[in-house]
Write an enzyme that holds these catalytic residues in place. Structure first.
Site, PDB file in Angstrom:
ATOM      1  N   ARG A 173       0.845  -1.203   0.000  1.00 14.57           N
ATOM      2  CA  ARG A 173       0.000   0.000   0.000  1.00 14.57           C
ATOM      3  C   ARG A 173       0.874   1.245   0.000  1.00 14.57           C
ATOM      4  O   ARG A 173       0.530   2.264  -0.586  1.00 14.57           O
ATOM      5  CB  ARG A 173      -0.934  -0.030   1.208  1.00 14.57           C
ATOM      6  CG  ARG A 173      -1.996  -1.116   1.098  1.00 14.57           C
ATOM      7  CD  ARG A 173      -2.654  -1.371   2.403  1.00 14.57           C
ATOM      8  NE  ARG A 173      -1.701  -1.771   3.429  1.00 14.57           N
ATOM      9  CZ  ARG A 173      -2.005  -2.053   4.683  1.00 14.57           C
ATOM     10  NH1 ARG A 173      -3.245  -1.967   5.080  1.00 14.57           N
ATOM     11  NH2 ARG A 173      -1.074  -2.424   5.536  1.00 14.57           N
ATOM     12  N   ARG A 229      -1.391 -16.319   3.400  1.00 17.21           N
ATOM     13  CA  ARG A 229      -2.539 -16.953   4.022  1.00 17.21           C
ATOM     14  C   ARG A 229      -3.484 -17.376   2.901  1.00 17.21           C
ATOM     15  O   ARG A 229      -3.629 -16.648   1.906  1.00 17.21           O
ATOM     16  CB  ARG A 229      -3.278 -15.980   4.965  1.00 17.21           C
ATOM     17  CG  ARG A 229      -2.589 -15.740   6.285  1.00 17.21           C
ATOM     18  CD  ARG A 229      -2.614 -16.986   7.186  1.00 17.21           C
ATOM     19  NE  ARG A 229      -1.987 -16.755   8.483  1.00 17.21           N
ATOM     20  CZ  ARG A 229      -0.716 -17.040   8.774  1.00 17.21           C
ATOM     21  NH1 ARG A 229       0.078 -17.541   7.850  1.00 17.21           N
ATOM     22  NH2 ARG A 229      -0.245 -16.826   9.986  1.00 17.21           N
ATOM     23  N   ASP A 253       1.400 -22.969  -0.190  1.00 14.65           N
ATOM     24  CA  ASP A 253       1.761 -23.475   1.149  1.00 14.65           C
ATOM     25  C   ASP A 253       0.602 -23.305   2.118  1.00 14.65           C
ATOM     26  O   ASP A 253       0.620 -23.856   3.207  1.00 14.65           O
ATOM     27  CB  ASP A 253       2.991 -22.706   1.661  1.00 14.65           C
ATOM     28  CG  ASP A 253       3.504 -23.251   2.997  1.00 14.65           C
ATOM     29  OD1 ASP A 253       3.584 -24.491   3.148  1.00 14.65           O
ATOM     30  OD2 ASP A 253       3.809 -22.447   3.899  1.00 14.65           O
ATOM     31  N   GLU A 258      -7.608 -24.657   5.435  1.00 15.78           N
ATOM     32  CA  GLU A 258      -6.620 -25.668   5.826  1.00 15.78           C
ATOM     33  C   GLU A 258      -6.933 -26.222   7.230  1.00 15.78           C
ATOM     34  O   GLU A 258      -7.480 -25.482   8.066  1.00 15.78           O
ATOM     35  CB  GLU A 258      -5.199 -25.076   5.765  1.00 15.78           C
ATOM     36  CG  GLU A 258      -4.921 -23.955   6.737  1.00 15.78           C
ATOM     37  CD  GLU A 258      -3.535 -23.333   6.501  1.00 15.78           C
ATOM     38  OE1 GLU A 258      -3.199 -23.013   5.344  1.00 15.78           O
ATOM     39  OE2 GLU A 258      -2.822 -23.164   7.495  1.00 15.78           O
ATOM     40  N   HIS A 276       1.466 -25.972   4.824  1.00  9.17           N
ATOM     41  CA  HIS A 276       1.797 -24.805   5.658  1.00  9.17           C
ATOM     42  C   HIS A 276       3.096 -25.044   6.434  1.00  9.17           C
ATOM     43  O   HIS A 276       3.106 -25.060   7.670  1.00  9.17           O
ATOM     44  CB  HIS A 276       0.651 -24.491   6.617  1.00  9.17           C
ATOM     45  CG  HIS A 276       0.697 -23.094   7.172  1.00  9.17           C
ATOM     46  ND1 HIS A 276      -0.419 -22.366   7.489  1.00  9.17           N
ATOM     47  CD2 HIS A 276       1.753 -22.273   7.471  1.00  9.17           C
ATOM     48  CE1 HIS A 276      -0.087 -21.180   7.964  1.00  9.17           C
ATOM     49  NE2 HIS A 276       1.255 -21.104   7.967  1.00  9.17           N
ATOM     50  N   GLY A 278       6.022 -23.166   5.866  1.00  4.73           N
ATOM     51  CA  GLY A 278       6.958 -22.063   5.654  1.00  4.73           C
ATOM     52  C   GLY A 278       8.031 -21.938   6.728  1.00  4.73           C
ATOM     53  O   GLY A 278       9.213 -21.789   6.441  1.00  4.73           O
TER      54      GLY A 278
HETATM   55  P1  NAP Z   1       5.441  -7.863   7.366  1.00  2.00           P
HETATM   56  O1  NAP Z   1       6.871  -7.557   7.532  1.00  2.00           O
HETATM   57  O2  NAP Z   1       4.448  -7.196   8.238  1.00  2.00           O
HETATM   58  O3  NAP Z   1       5.070  -7.562   5.841  1.00  2.00           O
HETATM   59  C1  NAP Z   1       3.767  -7.485   5.359  1.00  2.00           C
HETATM   60  C2  NAP Z   1       3.803  -6.769   4.006  1.00  2.00           C
HETATM   61  O4  NAP Z   1       2.497  -6.845   3.419  1.00  2.00           O
HETATM   62  C3  NAP Z   1       4.187  -5.302   4.073  1.00  2.00           C
HETATM   63  O5  NAP Z   1       5.034  -5.006   3.015  1.00  2.00           O
HETATM   64  C4  NAP Z   1       2.854  -4.565   3.903  1.00  2.00           C
HETATM   65  O6  NAP Z   1       3.098  -3.313   3.288  1.00  2.00           O
HETATM   66  C5  NAP Z   1       2.143  -5.535   2.961  1.00  2.00           C
HETATM   67  N1  NAP Z   1       0.701  -5.399   3.029  1.00  2.00           N
HETATM   68  C6  NAP Z   1      -0.093  -5.395   4.132  1.00  2.00           C
HETATM   69  N2  NAP Z   1      -1.369  -5.234   3.781  1.00  2.00           N
HETATM   70  C7  NAP Z   1      -1.388  -5.109   2.433  1.00  2.00           C
HETATM   71  C8  NAP Z   1      -2.416  -4.909   1.485  1.00  2.00           C
HETATM   72  N3  NAP Z   1      -3.706  -4.779   1.849  1.00  2.00           N
HETATM   73  N4  NAP Z   1      -2.090  -4.845   0.171  1.00  2.00           N
HETATM   74  C9  NAP Z   1      -0.798  -4.964  -0.213  1.00  2.00           C
HETATM   75  N5  NAP Z   1       0.227  -5.162   0.648  1.00  2.00           N
HETATM   76  C10 NAP Z   1      -0.075  -5.232   1.955  1.00  2.00           C
HETATM   77  O7  NAP Z   1       5.172  -9.408   7.532  1.00  2.00           O
HETATM   78  P2  NAP Z   1       6.132 -10.634   7.178  1.00  2.00           P
HETATM   79  O8  NAP Z   1       6.939 -10.996   8.350  1.00  2.00           O
HETATM   80  O9  NAP Z   1       6.819 -10.359   5.883  1.00  2.00           O
HETATM   81  O10 NAP Z   1       5.023 -11.788   6.997  1.00  2.00           O
HETATM   82  C11 NAP Z   1       4.044 -11.659   6.007  1.00  2.00           C
HETATM   83  C12 NAP Z   1       2.979 -12.717   6.164  1.00  2.00           C
HETATM   84  O11 NAP Z   1       3.467 -13.993   5.751  1.00  2.00           O
HETATM   85  C13 NAP Z   1       2.479 -12.978   7.590  1.00  2.00           C
HETATM   86  O12 NAP Z   1       1.532 -12.017   8.025  1.00  2.00           O
HETATM   87  C14 NAP Z   1       1.872 -14.358   7.476  1.00  2.00           C
HETATM   88  O13 NAP Z   1       0.496 -14.270   7.122  1.00  2.00           O
HETATM   89  C15 NAP Z   1       2.657 -14.995   6.338  1.00  2.00           C
HETATM   90  N6  NAP Z   1       3.540 -16.068   6.821  1.00  2.00           N
HETATM   91  C16 NAP Z   1       3.347 -17.333   6.376  1.00  2.00           C
HETATM   92  C17 NAP Z   1       4.181 -18.351   6.800  1.00  2.00           C
HETATM   93  C18 NAP Z   1       4.015 -19.753   6.311  1.00  2.00           C
HETATM   94  O14 NAP Z   1       4.420 -20.667   7.019  1.00  2.00           O
HETATM   95  N7  NAP Z   1       3.460 -19.966   5.138  1.00  2.00           N
HETATM   96  C19 NAP Z   1       5.197 -18.080   7.711  1.00  2.00           C
HETATM   97  C20 NAP Z   1       5.363 -16.785   8.153  1.00  2.00           C
HETATM   98  C21 NAP Z   1       4.527 -15.778   7.693  1.00  2.00           C
HETATM   99  P3  NAP Z   1       2.052  -2.093   3.446  1.00  2.00           P
HETATM  100  O15 NAP Z   1       1.650  -2.053   4.890  1.00  2.00           O
HETATM  101  O16 NAP Z   1       2.818  -0.895   2.980  1.00  2.00           O
HETATM  102  O17 NAP Z   1       0.919  -2.408   2.530  1.00  2.00           O
HETATM  103  C1  8YV Z   2       3.330 -20.717  11.649  1.00  3.30           C
HETATM  104  C2  8YV Z   2       2.965 -18.755  10.076  1.00  3.30           C
HETATM  105  O1  8YV Z   2       3.476 -22.009  11.219  1.00  3.30           O
HETATM  106  O2  8YV Z   2       4.287 -17.234  11.294  1.00  3.30           O
HETATM  107  C3  8YV Z   2       3.267 -17.404  10.619  1.00  3.30           C
HETATM  108  O3  8YV Z   2       2.497 -16.471  10.330  1.00  3.30           O
HETATM  109  O4  8YV Z   2       2.106 -18.916   9.281  1.00  3.30           O
HETATM  110  C4  8YV Z   2       3.776 -19.909  10.489  1.00  3.30           C
HETATM  111  O5  8YV Z   2       5.086 -19.553  10.751  1.00  3.30           O
HETATM  112  C5  8YV Z   2       1.953 -20.615  12.157  1.00  3.30           C
HETATM  113  O6  8YV Z   2       1.588 -19.338  12.511  1.00  3.30           O
HETATM  114  C6  8YV Z   2       1.813 -21.547  13.363  1.00  3.30           C
HETATM  115  O7  8YV Z   2       0.610 -21.442  13.918  1.00  3.30           O
END
Ligand code: NAP
Ligand code: 8YV
Length: 317
Positions: A173, A229, A253, A258, A276, A278
């Site tokens: 954003r 997500r 993932d 899920e 899931h 990651g």
């Molecule tokens: P982060 O540092 O908070 O980064 C989130 C990014 O998303 C920021 O660049 C933010 O920028 C952007 N964003 C937020 N809302 C948005 C929107 N409506 N449109 C476009 N961009 C948007 O978080 P992170 O540590 O990188 O983690 C990101 C996400 O990955 C987590 O919230 C989690 O859901 C997911 N995750 C998944 C796993 C897995 O195991 N698969 C593991 C860890 C995390 P702006 O605020 O400028 O828009």
């Molecule tokens: C975890 C994740 O596996 O950090 C996150 O946002 O999606 C994963 O690292 C999950 O949150 C465990 O509940």
């Protein structure tokens, strides 16, 4: 000793907390209502993870003495923010300690999807190699990669992609000071790239950000990678896009419902599906667990949590 309620099994967290706090394990309760009626009024701290269900008014109503919620994982879309902020509760998450691990997995999933590595491996195991080689795959070569959500994990992913010699673009954003092209919307980004990696948070603000319009813009050679997500991608739109050839392939993932995965996706051999994972290495899950513990210890020792989420920082002195 201070009473802590855990909503889901988290072995590293339980080990780290048990010498210091009295632990109550909600998932072991035979009668959840009776259990909460008995221990709820004593609970001062809560340790949760997304697998323990949504944290909302229903549970919080049983916890009148609650001071802090320590959540396992960086994403906290399983927390009802109006419910916690109405109670002025501090919520912490586990940023940073999983960033590089999740970026590694993202690159792995991208290459796995493009080069069809799981199908190729199945070809060998099925004894099919002597009967014929594996078909040629799509490639990362010459592609332009778009990152939807360039936060901690998005940036770590972009750094890795630089080494692969591909062009990188992104949408957030708010534009960032980075050497990648920013696009003003998900659809504009998708129209400019042929790989779209989703790395935003989940929750209402990003629900179905990747819809039919974005997938159509990504195009017939396009590949979608979702490590954010499941809710960020419209699953029905994705299944239709993969079925109709609107996009080429996907590596996922995370899923909307899920651990249930739509049969239509399971039936597509060129789509790569992960459970899931990651952050799911031993070392990273241990670091996440330790940060859940450290947030609780720091709060009860000093009144200051280590990694409060932005929405509850205002409640700190
Ligand atoms: P982060 O540092 O908070 O980064 C989130 C990014 O998303 C920021 O660049 C933010 O920028 C952007 N964003 C937020 N809302 C948005 C929107 N409506 N449109 C476009 N961009 C948007 O978080 P992170 O540590 O990188 O983690 C990101 C996400 O990955 C987590 O919230 C989690 O859901 C997911 N995750 C998944 C796993 C897995 O195991 N698969 C593991 C860890 C995390 P702006 O605020 O400028 O828009
Ligand atoms: C975890 C994740 O596996 O950090 C996150 O946002 O999606 C994963 O690292 C999950 O949150 C465990 O509940």
């Amino acid at each position: 000793m201070t009473d802590i309620l855990l909503t889901a099994p988290m072995p590293a967290v339980e080990r780290g907390l048990e010498s210091r706090f009295t632990l109550h394990r909600l998932w072991q309760a035979e009668n959840r209502e009776a259990f909460l009626a008995q221990v709820g009024p004593r609970i001062a701290g809560l340790a949760i993870s997304s697998s323990g269900g949504r944290l909302d008014d229903t549970l919080l109503a049983h916890l009148p003495a609650l001071q802090i919620v320590s959540s396992f994982g960086v994403g906290y879309d399983h927390v009802d923010l109006p419910a916690v902020t109405a109670r002025r509760l501090v919520v912490t998450n586990t940023p940073g300690v999983l960033t590089e691990e999740v970026a590694d997995l993202t690159l792995g999933l991208l290459l796995t999807t493009l080069r069809q590595i799981p199908a190729a491996e199945r070809h060998v195991r099925a004894g099919l190699w002597p009967k014929g080689g594996f078909p040629l795959s799509p490639s990362l070569r010459g592609r332009k990669v778009g990152i939807l959500g360039l936060g901690d994990i998005g940036l770590a992913t972009a750094r890795r992609l630089e080494a692969f010699g591909v062009e990188i673009a992104y949408h957030t954003r708010t534009p960032r000071s980075v050497p990648y092209a920013w696009y003003e919307s998900p659809v504009a980004l998708a129209g400019a790239v042929d790989v779209l990696i989703v790395l935003t948070p989940g929750g209402d603000a990003t629900r179905h950000l990747v819809d039919t319009a974005v997938l159509t813009a990504l195009g017939p050679d396009g590949v979608l990678i979702n490590v954010a997500r499941g809710s960020v991608v419209d699953t029905q739109a994705l299944i239709e896009a993969l079925t109709n050839g609107t996009i080429l392939s996907a590596g996922l993932d995370v899923f909307e419902d899920e651990p249930r995965v739509p049969q239509a996706l399971i039936d597509m051999p060129h789509v790569v599906l992960l459970p899931h994972i990651g952050s799911a290495s031993m070392v990273t899950r241990a670091a996440m667990g330790q940060l859940v513990v450290d947030n609780l210890v720091s709060w009860f020792d000093t009144g200051k949590p280590l990694t409060p989420i932005a929405e509850t920082r205002g409640f700190l002195a």
